[in-house]
Design an enzyme around this catalytic site. Sequence first.
Site, PDB file in Angstrom:
ATOM      1  N   GLY A 157     -26.190  33.709 -44.258  1.00  0.00           N
ATOM      2  CA  GLY A 157     -26.184  32.636 -45.242  1.00  0.00           C
ATOM      3  C   GLY A 157     -26.649  31.356 -44.617  1.00  0.00           C
ATOM      4  O   GLY A 157     -27.107  31.320 -43.459  1.00  0.00           O
ATOM      5  N   ASP A 175     -16.622  25.185 -53.013  1.00  0.00           N
ATOM      6  CA  ASP A 175     -17.839  26.007 -53.090  1.00  0.00           C
ATOM      7  C   ASP A 175     -17.492  27.394 -53.626  1.00  0.00           C
ATOM      8  O   ASP A 175     -17.951  28.411 -53.100  1.00  0.00           O
ATOM      9  CB  ASP A 175     -18.497  26.104 -51.716  1.00  0.00           C
ATOM     10  CG  ASP A 175     -19.940  26.636 -51.803  1.00  0.00           C
ATOM     11  OD1 ASP A 175     -20.555  26.526 -52.875  1.00  0.00           O
ATOM     12  OD2 ASP A 175     -20.429  27.165 -50.797  1.00  0.00           O
TER      13      ASP A 175
END
Length: 735
Positions: free
Chosen positions: A20, A141
């Site tokens: 990521g 998030d």
Amino acid sequence: MAESRLIHDRYRLEEVIGRGGMGEVWRAVDESLGRSVAVKCLKPVGPHHDASFSTVLRERFRREARVAAALQHRGVTVVHDFGEYEGVLFLVMELLDGRNLSQLLEENAHEPLPVDDVVEIAVQVADALAYTHERGIVHRDLKPANIVRLTDGTVKICDFGIARLGENIGTSSRLTGTGIAMGTPHYMSPEQIGGGHIDHRSDLYSLGCVLYEIATGVPPFDDEDAWAVLIGHRDTVPQPLRVHRPEIPEHVQQTVLDLLAKTPDGRPADARDLRLRMTGPRGLPAAPAPSAARPAAPAPLPAWGRRLTGGHHATATALRPVLPDHTAGLTGEWTTGTAVRPALAGQTVRRERPTPSPEALAVLAGRHSAGLSLGRLGRWEEAGEVHRAVAAEREHALGADHPDTLASRYEVAFTLSRTGRAEDALDGFRRVADGRERALGADHPDTLAARQETAYVLGLLGRHLEAHDRYTEVLTARERIVGPDHPDTLRCRHNLAFNLSRLGRLEDSFRMVCDVAEARARILGADHPDTLVTRYEVAYALGQLGRWTEALTAYREVAAARTRALGADHPDTLAARYEVGISLGRLGRAAEAVDLYTALIADRTRLSGPDDPETLRARHGLGVNLGRTGRWPEALEQARDISTRRARTLGPDHPDTLVSHREVAVALGWLARWPEALTVYTSVAGTRDRVLGPDHPDALASRNDEAHCLEQLGRHEEAVELYRRVAALRDRRAH
């Protein structure tokens, strides 16, 4: 780290199981305890970050890792350990046997999950959020990729704390690389997008986005363009879930829509409340919808929003006044004004203006903010389109002289000034200033801000004497009202000093800008962006006075300070580096300038692309200094390519394009290719005559170039005749 699979003398990395933006996740074995674990390794800090930034990042990582490790709940991924190995920060977590929600949707061809599964996932995530929120921890998030469903049906939230690494460091834009608030666009709350206060209800909004997606197969706002998605979150009511999937129970639909309320107060009070509401008829009754009415049909994403793009394009806007937000606390004096309708039988009849709803005003405020965001991205044409539309609607709803209407009109004028329509901008700012004087008073800060922008645009138009008078009037008022050291007063003095230099009063300009720099350093701090803007102007003034050694030192100091305060990649930092190159060239240190511009071009290309105007400006500087070092074939190649790119992106008649075109001729001349040089010089002169007028200084300079080239070709009579024509035009202009 890849060379040694064993880190920290304990964790043996076996295979990468995920990647990521923050780094990699490895399947690993804890050899001390003989158990399988997941190890998340954060990307090393790049060489463009300074040591202080690295220190802050590491300390923040450790603090957030401790927070994550302290969480003990079946719905939160367990963190076992954290540390640093060979410069790489790592986090050791339990190894989860399951799929995250993003993977589940992918494997299911983006078909929605069964309704019972949606409710069960919602309940388990709500339990986990209730636990963390009661401890004052907000995820920030939450998204499908951070919610994992294990093979036994347990649902866990991942990345608590680590998702917040970019927050509150003070240089977060250097972490995110986009200037957008930390988070993932499809799941960000409106307050995250707007940079407002974030609390547990922001997580609830993100969970609403996740539930909407797993229940319908699509996010509530789905677009390939990141900024269009962000604006959808801020301005657009999502479609009811049952539009996509009629079998969804009403209480589930209503709860998810309530989670997606634009304001935190419109959402469920907390995660425990959410748990009860999602069970609906099986538990307690679903809570009533918020009092704010929902339109019968969802408003489509504005057409202008679909063209928005992500990314960061900052400009040196420190001198621009920040207008107050007038949308809060509107009074009846403004919202219930009167309007004249046609007279009947000779009478003047007045009617009350309908009071606009708070929801309508909030939508307009959101669109106004979206216009400001477009401006910050340098998308001035689109920003102007947004502000014009909002101004018209505000005028209809609130009146022509309402502060909100005038704020939109102000922004319209500002976009005009940034798109080369200075005359229109001047008219716009004058109208706003007059309207604010009527509505707010002559000495109101917003009125003075509009007057000051009027002066700025007069300067753009070359009407520096008029600009000087306007600046002086505003400065006198500001000193009287808020004092000589107020930031608004100093901003005006800075602009006045800049204008003095354009009037040829270089010594006066230099003295004033030095005074402003000293005052700003004392009041705002030596590294405040406004202080650095003025110190940059001090360096410019030194160059204008021919004091290039001092100018070089001053520009280097500004570049170093901006690197500390704004980051190495900030446009203002890069602008200061460009001026360092100019100073080096002026001092005859062209080889050093070549090295500087080469590095600057690499950074500009990486950040903005090869055709960005500032990339091309740096390449122009490189070409000039290649010529100064005698590398004319390379200089010619640079000039030709820059000229082609500028013609394509800016237009063939743009001043910068013509400057590059002329540089082609200069290089041809130095290579003794005078016939080709003459063709180019003549072309540039003809375009400048047509665009600027034959007596414009740039047009006259081009004719001189042409005459010089004729001399080199032995065509002396033609050269003399051209010199005479230029002299006559100069004389006429002078008188």
